[in-house]
Design an enzyme around this catalytic site. Structure first.
Site, PDB file in Angstrom:
ATOM      1  N   GLU A  20     -19.198 -94.083  38.506  1.00  0.00           N
ATOM      2  CA  GLU A  20     -17.987 -94.575  37.861  1.00  0.00           C
ATOM      3  C   GLU A  20     -17.474 -95.733  38.733  1.00  0.00           C
ATOM      4  O   GLU A  20     -17.063 -95.514  39.879  1.00  0.00           O
ATOM      5  CB  GLU A  20     -16.953 -93.443  37.789  1.00  0.00           C
ATOM      6  CG  GLU A  20     -15.738 -93.802  36.975  1.00  0.00           C
ATOM      7  CD  GLU A  20     -14.742 -92.642  36.873  1.00  0.00           C
ATOM      8  OE1 GLU A  20     -14.697 -91.780  37.778  1.00  0.00           O
ATOM      9  OE2 GLU A  20     -13.997 -92.613  35.891  1.00  0.00           O
ATOM     10  N   CYS A  40     -10.425 -94.217  33.306  1.00  0.00           N
ATOM     11  CA  CYS A  40     -11.529 -93.281  33.035  1.00  0.00           C
ATOM     12  C   CYS A  40     -12.287 -93.715  31.796  1.00  0.00           C
ATOM     13  O   CYS A  40     -13.457 -93.404  31.624  1.00  0.00           O
ATOM     14  CB  CYS A  40     -10.976 -91.879  32.853  1.00  0.00           C
ATOM     15  SG  CYS A  40      -9.675 -91.815  31.621  1.00  0.00           S
ATOM     16  N   LYS A  70       2.497 -82.508  40.156  1.00  0.00           N
ATOM     17  CA  LYS A  70       2.039 -83.025  41.453  1.00  0.00           C
ATOM     18  C   LYS A  70       1.308 -84.349  41.219  1.00  0.00           C
ATOM     19  O   LYS A  70       0.138 -84.388  40.855  1.00  0.00           O
ATOM     20  CB  LYS A  70       1.097 -82.020  42.145  1.00  0.00           C
ATOM     21  CG  LYS A  70       0.985 -82.319  43.633  1.00  0.00           C
ATOM     22  CD  LYS A  70      -0.399 -82.245  44.195  1.00  0.00           C
ATOM     23  CE  LYS A  70      -1.305 -83.381  43.881  1.00  0.00           C
ATOM     24  NZ  LYS A  70      -0.975 -84.700  44.437  1.00  0.00           N
ATOM     25  N   GLU A  72      -9.181 -83.142  32.574  1.00  0.00           N
ATOM     26  CA  GLU A  72      -9.494 -84.511  32.119  1.00  0.00           C
ATOM     27  C   GLU A  72     -10.109 -85.219  33.316  1.00  0.00           C
ATOM     28  O   GLU A  72      -9.399 -85.591  34.254  1.00  0.00           O
ATOM     29  CB  GLU A  72      -8.209 -85.224  31.672  1.00  0.00           C
ATOM     30  CG  GLU A  72      -7.547 -84.615  30.448  1.00  0.00           C
ATOM     31  CD  GLU A  72      -8.309 -84.884  29.162  1.00  0.00           C
ATOM     32  OE1 GLU A  72      -9.245 -85.703  29.160  1.00  0.00           O
ATOM     33  OE2 GLU A  72      -7.976 -84.246  28.146  1.00  0.00           O
ATOM     34  N   ARG A 122      -8.763-103.223  30.711  1.00  0.00           N
ATOM     35  CA  ARG A 122      -7.476-102.529  30.668  1.00  0.00           C
ATOM     36  C   ARG A 122      -7.271-101.897  32.037  1.00  0.00           C
ATOM     37  O   ARG A 122      -8.179-101.287  32.593  1.00  0.00           O
ATOM     38  CB  ARG A 122      -7.536-101.454  29.579  1.00  0.00           C
ATOM     39  CG  ARG A 122      -6.308-100.607  29.468  1.00  0.00           C
ATOM     40  CD  ARG A 122      -6.421 -99.779  28.198  1.00  0.00           C
ATOM     41  NE  ARG A 122      -5.326 -98.849  28.076  1.00  0.00           N
ATOM     42  CZ  ARG A 122      -5.470 -97.526  28.048  1.00  0.00           C
ATOM     43  NH1 ARG A 122      -6.677 -96.997  28.136  1.00  0.00           N
ATOM     44  NH2 ARG A 122      -4.429 -96.738  27.920  1.00  0.00           N
TER      45      ARG A 122
HETATM   46  P1  NAD Z   1      -8.540 -87.555  42.395  1.00  0.00           P
HETATM   47  O1  NAD Z   1      -9.400 -86.484  41.851  1.00  0.00           O
HETATM   48  O2  NAD Z   1      -8.814 -88.042  43.758  1.00  0.00           O
HETATM   49  O3  NAD Z   1      -7.015 -87.091  42.383  1.00  0.00           O
HETATM   50  C1  NAD Z   1      -6.382 -86.572  41.236  1.00  0.00           C
HETATM   51  C2  NAD Z   1      -5.240 -85.660  41.673  1.00  0.00           C
HETATM   52  O4  NAD Z   1      -5.767 -84.568  42.430  1.00  0.00           O
HETATM   53  C3  NAD Z   1      -4.223 -86.339  42.579  1.00  0.00           C
HETATM   54  O5  NAD Z   1      -2.945 -85.817  42.301  1.00  0.00           O
HETATM   55  C4  NAD Z   1      -4.688 -85.932  43.966  1.00  0.00           C
HETATM   56  O6  NAD Z   1      -3.647 -85.966  44.922  1.00  0.00           O
HETATM   57  C5  NAD Z   1      -5.151 -84.517  43.709  1.00  0.00           C
HETATM   58  N1  NAD Z   1      -6.157 -84.036  44.666  1.00  0.00           N
HETATM   59  C6  NAD Z   1      -7.069 -84.762  45.349  1.00  0.00           C
HETATM   60  N2  NAD Z   1      -7.824 -83.946  46.110  1.00  0.00           N
HETATM   61  C7  NAD Z   1      -7.373 -82.681  45.902  1.00  0.00           C
HETATM   62  C8  NAD Z   1      -7.751 -81.392  46.388  1.00  0.00           C
HETATM   63  N3  NAD Z   1      -8.741 -81.241  47.264  1.00  0.00           N
HETATM   64  N4  NAD Z   1      -7.090 -80.308  45.946  1.00  0.00           N
HETATM   65  C9  NAD Z   1      -6.085 -80.455  45.054  1.00  0.00           C
HETATM   66  N5  NAD Z   1      -5.669 -81.635  44.551  1.00  0.00           N
HETATM   67  C10 NAD Z   1      -6.315 -82.743  44.965  1.00  0.00           C
HETATM   68  O7  NAD Z   1      -8.582 -88.756  41.335  1.00  0.00           O
HETATM   69  P2  NAD Z   1      -7.910 -90.197  41.452  1.00  0.00           P
HETATM   70  O8  NAD Z   1      -8.697 -91.019  42.426  1.00  0.00           O
HETATM   71  O9  NAD Z   1      -6.431 -90.074  41.662  1.00  0.00           O
HETATM   72  O10 NAD Z   1      -8.125 -90.749  39.966  1.00  0.00           O
HETATM   73  C11 NAD Z   1      -9.282 -91.348  39.543  1.00  0.00           C
HETATM   74  C12 NAD Z   1     -10.154 -90.374  38.767  1.00  0.00           C
HETATM   75  O11 NAD Z   1      -9.401 -89.810  37.703  1.00  0.00           O
HETATM   76  C13 NAD Z   1     -11.327 -91.064  38.110  1.00  0.00           C
HETATM   77  O12 NAD Z   1     -12.480 -90.271  38.248  1.00  0.00           O
HETATM   78  C14 NAD Z   1     -10.915 -91.149  36.645  1.00  0.00           C
HETATM   79  O13 NAD Z   1     -11.983 -91.230  35.740  1.00  0.00           O
HETATM   80  C15 NAD Z   1     -10.131 -89.896  36.488  1.00  0.00           C
HETATM   81  N6  NAD Z   1      -9.237 -89.992  35.335  1.00  0.00           N
HETATM   82  C16 NAD Z   1      -9.541 -89.274  34.212  1.00  0.00           C
HETATM   83  C17 NAD Z   1      -8.733 -89.383  33.089  1.00  0.00           C
HETATM   84  C18 NAD Z   1      -9.046 -88.605  31.836  1.00  0.00           C
HETATM   85  O14 NAD Z   1      -8.175 -88.490  30.995  1.00  0.00           O
HETATM   86  N7  NAD Z   1     -10.253 -88.070  31.670  1.00  0.00           N
HETATM   87  C19 NAD Z   1      -7.605 -90.208  33.117  1.00  0.00           C
HETATM   88  C20 NAD Z   1      -7.328 -90.922  34.270  1.00  0.00           C
HETATM   89  C21 NAD Z   1      -8.149 -90.798  35.384  1.00  0.00           C
END
Ligand code: NAD
Length: 479
Positions: A383, A286, A176, A252, A280
């Site tokens: 962040e 993250c 997803k 993650e 980057r």
């Molecule tokens: P997000 O948490 O908003 O979304 C991540 C995923 O969860 C998406 O697929 C989204 O559609 C889904 N999602 C959102 N709300 C949901 C809910 N209520 N129930 C189920 N699924 C839901 O994150 P984002 O804005 O897409 O990404 C940015 C974040 O991701 C930042 O905090 C970043 O640090 C983190 N990130 C972490 C890593 C890592 O490896 N630690 C890598 C990349 C990004």
């Protein structure tokens, strides 16, 4: 791939779940044009994908590791052959510059290559019990149907970092992706289909909103693993949902990386590393350096050299070869960065360069350096997820460790010093899962990537990434 809500594996129309297919428009963050469309998945379509993964599991887990490995290796070859096309898809839906997108495709493909090699190295153990009374036989088995949820910032790499080890371990998956960047995910799943992944083993669903569909899949009783990459609040929510069925979780989550430049650092190395650690993906990573702590003895020299590099970056359309920084993915992300900078300035920070939105209609924000940031400035607790570097001047090297460890997150830290002993001692005491020592990039498919504290649970990549999709089985026996 035509009339389906699931990229392949389940033809929803054939199953009669959906009479009319709705489409999700994917917006190009540079000019808000439509970058593409994907079929919208209803909850029933998501559950059909889980059913398909469940039905395909027994055959896939019994498929020879070598056969699974060779499919992943073909997927790697196809990703490399289609490198340019995939990179451009990433730019169109995510906004990042082409050079970053190309680096991401290479990085993403490497997960398929690495896990094609790991698929044939699933180990076990066979030992005599210490008492001598019996034998201890330990083997590993795939966890089962895995739900993989990924963010928008690395639409290719976050998908392959999960799909690669899951398939290598013998798990079947439903991916997803974030709804603002599903085009890359669909393209990668199509590559897997062409590489020989059987029907039902990999599906991609794009439900909007995500919440109810993810909940329904977790409650289906068929999902045994949740591998999530995204923000800490959503991760916490999903952990609570997974707890209801004791689903195996890898998380993650967000970061808030400190970057420390000690007084004995090589300034050129520190500036080079800072550019990588900060810029980057335009700062939307993250792993992005979020809090710069620079010793007062070299502070001014560092700021001057770093600002020269930051202010030379050109903000614009990611597809334009002259551009170094693309827009953020959405207005919401742009507003968030602008709000953090304005609040930091109100608390006494000085804008040395940037500090403003793009002058066009894109969601861009200019590369920004902030100085005179004090340890209690609110920007250090959030962040930022954009091209903003808040710099704090410090003089007490012992005290700086406390500041590094003072936040909830613990993903990665960066340390610059010529004294490797000092760097390693500091690394030992830092509360983060990863450390870049005189280096601004830690990501490597062969290394265990992940955080501690609010940055998550488990590791992806390396051998640990494979173990995340395996259960350990132990037989005590006499023979
Ligand atoms: P997000 O948490 O908003 O979304 C991540 C995923 O969860 C998406 O697929 C989204 O559609 C889904 N999602 C959102 N709300 C949901 C809910 N209520 N129930 C189920 N699924 C839901 O994150 P984002 O804005 O897409 O990404 C940015 C974040 O991701 C930042 O905090 C970043 O640090 C983190 N990130 C972490 C890593 C890592 O490896 N630690 C890598 C990349 C990004």
């Amino acid at each position: 791939m035509s009339c389906i809500a699931v990229a392949f594996g389940v033809n929803v129309c054939d199953n009669g779940h959906m009479a009319v297919v709705k489409y999700v428009n994917v917006v190009n963050p540079f000019d808000q044009s439509v970058a593409g469309t994907v079929p919208h998945a209803e909850i029933a379509d998501c559950l059909a994908a889980v059913d398909a993964a469940h039905d395909a599991f027994d055959t896939w887990r019994a498929t020879a590791p070598r056969a699974r490995a060779e499919i992943l290796r073909r997927a790697y070859d196809l990703m490399i052959a289609e490198h340019d096309q995939l990179s451009r898809t990433i730019v169109r839906e995510n906004g990042k510059v082409l050079a970053d997108a190309k680096a991401e495709v290479t990085y993403a493909a490497e997960f398929f290559r690495w896990f094609s090699e790991e698929a044939v190295r699933i180990d076990g153990d066979y030992r005599r019990a210490p008492s001598g009374a019996n034998w201890l036989l330990v083997s590993r088995q795939p966890v089962g149907v895995s739900l993989l949820a990924t963010p928008w910032n690395f639409p290719a790499a976050m998908a392959t970092r999960k799909i690669g080890p899951a398939l290598a371990a013998g798990c079947t998956v439903v991916l997803k992706p974030a709804s603002n960047t599903p085009l890359t995910a669909v393209a990668i799943c199509d590559i897997l289909r062409r590489a020989g992944v059987p029907d039902g083993v990999v599906s991609v669903v794009v439900p909007e909103p995500s919440g109810p569909a993810v909940t329904a899949m977790l409650q289906s009783g068929k999902v045994r693993k949740l591998s999530f990459t995204g923000s800490t609040p959503v991760g916490a929510l999903l952990l609570a949902q997974a707890a209801e069925r004791i689903i195996n979780c890898s998380m993650e989550l967000g970061g808030n990386a400190p970057l420390v430049v000690f007084d004995d650092a090589d300034i050129d190395v520190a500036v080079e590393g800072s550019m990588l650690a900060k810029m980057r993906n335009g700062g939307a990573a993250c792993t992005a350096a979020n809090r710069f702590f620079v010793h007062e003895r070299i502070h001014d020299d560092f700021v001057e050299a770093f600002t020269k590099r930051m202010s030379a970056l050109v903000l614009g359309n990611g597809l334009d070869p002259q551009t170094n920084v693309g827009p953020l993915v959405s207005r919401k992300e742009q507003d968030n960065v602008a709000k953090l900078v304005d609040a930091a300035v109100a608390q006494g920070a000085t804008v040395v360069c940037g500090g403003k939105r793009a002058s066009d209609t894109s969601f861009g924000y200019h590369p920004t350096v902030l100085t005179d940031v004090q340890f209690d400035n609110a920007i250090l607790r959030e962040e930022i997820f954009g091209p903003v570097a808040p710099i704090v001047r410090f003089n007490d090297a012992d005290d700086i460790l406390t500041h590094c460890n003072s936040v909830d997150h613990g993903l990665v830290s960066y340390v610059f010093t010529r004294d490797i002993g000092r760097g390693l001692r500091f690394a030992e005491a830092l509360e983060t899962g990863m450390i870049g020592l005189n280096r601004g990039l830690v990501s490597d498919p062969a290394a265990p990537f992940g955080g501690v504290k609010a940055s998550g649970l488990g590791r992806e990549g390396g051998h640990d990434g494979l173990l995340a999709f395996l259960e350990t089985k132990y037989v005590a026996g006499n023979w």
